[in-house]
Design an enzyme around this catalytic site. Sequence first.
Site, mmCIF file in Angstrom:
data_model
loop_
_atom_site.group_PDB
_atom_site.id
_atom_site.type_symbol
_atom_site.label_atom_id
_atom_site.label_comp_id
_atom_site.label_asym_id
_atom_site.label_seq_id
_atom_site.Cartn_x
_atom_site.Cartn_y
_atom_site.Cartn_z
ATOM 1 N N ASP A 155 -10.749 -9.151 7.332
ATOM 2 C CA ASP A 155 -12.158 -9.076 6.928
ATOM 3 C C ASP A 155 -12.780 -10.461 6.895
ATOM 4 O O ASP A 155 -13.935 -10.659 7.292
ATOM 5 C CB ASP A 155 -12.280 -8.427 5.543
ATOM 6 N N TYR A 166 0.820 -1.210 0.000
ATOM 7 C CA TYR A 166 0.000 0.000 0.000
ATOM 8 C C TYR A 166 0.858 1.265 0.000
ATOM 9 O O TYR A 166 0.375 2.356 -0.321
ATOM 10 C CB TYR A 166 -0.949 0.032 1.201
ATOM 11 N N ASP A 211 -5.244 -7.142 5.450
ATOM 12 C CA ASP A 211 -6.489 -6.474 5.048
ATOM 13 C C ASP A 211 -7.529 -7.524 4.666
ATOM 14 O O ASP A 211 -8.683 -7.498 5.124
ATOM 15 C CB ASP A 211 -6.178 -5.563 3.846
ATOM 16 N N LYS A 223 3.854 -15.258 1.930
ATOM 17 C CA LYS A 223 3.829 -15.962 0.652
ATOM 18 C C LYS A 223 5.288 -16.211 0.250
ATOM 19 O O LYS A 223 5.754 -15.838 -0.829
ATOM 20 C CB LYS A 223 3.073 -15.116 -0.396
ATOM 21 N N ASP A 258 -2.587 -18.142 1.064
ATOM 22 C CA ASP A 258 -3.720 -18.826 0.432
ATOM 23 C C ASP A 258 -4.246 -19.926 1.349
ATOM 24 O O ASP A 258 -5.457 -20.104 1.521
ATOM 25 C CB ASP A 258 -3.336 -19.372 -0.954
#
Length: 442
Positions: A331, A219, A327, A271, A303
């Site tokens: 959620d 970001y 993020d 990852k 994942d």
Amino acid sequence: MAAFVVPCVGGVGAAAAAARRGRPAGASARRPLRVPAPAGAAAAAGRRRAMVPTATAAASAGGSPAAASADAVAPAGPRTHTITLLPGDGIGEEIMAATVDVLDAVAARFDLTLSMSSALMGGAAIDATGEPLPAATLDACRASDAVLLACIGGYKWDDLPRASRPETGLLALRKQLGLFANLRPAKAFAQLEGASSLKDEVVNGVDLMVVRELTGGVYFGTPKGIDTDPATGARVGYSNMVYHDYEVQRIARVALDIAMKRGKSLVSVDKANVLEVSQLWREEVIKAAADYPEVALSHMYVDNAAMQLVRWPKQFDVMVTGNLFGDVLSDCASMLVGSLGMLPSASLGDGSGPGVFEPVHGSAPDIAGTDAANPVACVLSAAMMLRYALGEFPAADAVEAAVEAVLDAGWRTGDIMSEGKTLVGCKRMGELIVDAVSAGGK
Ligand code: NAD
């Protein structure tokens, strides 16, 4: 600029710094809360249960590493705290108004002076000043003991250039205040059985914490942009996922400290099989964990973590991950609880400035102005603020206990409504929590 000043008694006293240092453990005197039972509601009176402020519960509710061990001992003497309120956009005004009433009630009950001033942020600030984070708002936040943010954004501002959108203001606020750690608890409420889209046996008892790095990663990484490839003439968009060793170290230590206060289990999500930045992430987390031999550290690819969160979330205690992965995963974790409307969060820095406490959800423009919003996430964010920024542990406990008592009594907003319960709007839900806070101490 609207201004709320909470009328309550007290003078200068302990503030954020004291809370950051933590406080000795102790027992809080709890009294049963009296909440009016909705007519026709299923018998719920026998299930009244307050959140017990054990270290585990404190950490699970989103505490800073320093404060998570602090149980309910009130600082001695009258106390004053300065809070900047950022109602923002959409349902923000509605849920903030309900939350301010709750803070008002808890201040009166615990003899606090909460000096609360409202400032512009997000779309409302764009409309008034042309900027999503006006300098005056940032100054007010910096001068406060804590910041309570409702939510920002909405359709109206969706087509603005990125630099002047509401979300850019939020990212700037986090960056400017150095809020590198976002703590998002996901704890299943026993009263909301059936509210999650997952089976009850999967979610009952879920109590996990996602620790998300907030000021680094893709970001913020540069270079970034949308250009034209000179070789082919094709348009190309790119962002850059960057982490420095110190950024990983400090967020890893936040997560490790929280794990020590909870179940001493930490899953670091990355990852590393594909991304160099994740290889560095994993190496630095392992280095940090060497100082926490009691914490069982494991690693999971993002994942797989997404899959495991919905397959068997009870395997997780604390998860730590970068900005983008956090993020998405936070959620996802939030839906284990059943509604975004129930989830608070805390964004904390190194302790040199105020933390920002905010619901996980956005501005819900689809229900804005209809009195349908659930104010509980904002109210619980205020409880986190009382505990972790202001050191007002009994007051925080009282707010959380009041929310549980209202749920026990069968009151529900639309997002958590189920058969046999009584539907109320945002305003009424806030009033019920106020009544429960006030009744609890008398
Ligand atoms: P959202 O969280 O606003 O809404 C998603 C869904 O959840 C909607 O159906 C909404 O009605 C519902 N919902 C959310 N909060 C609720 C509450 N308290 N009570 C009842 N129902 C609730 O997400 P979105 O629709 O993707 O985004 C809307 C706007 O919010 C966008 O502009 C987005 O950028 C912004 N946003 C802001 C924040 C923030 O302020 N921190 C976070 C996420 C999104």
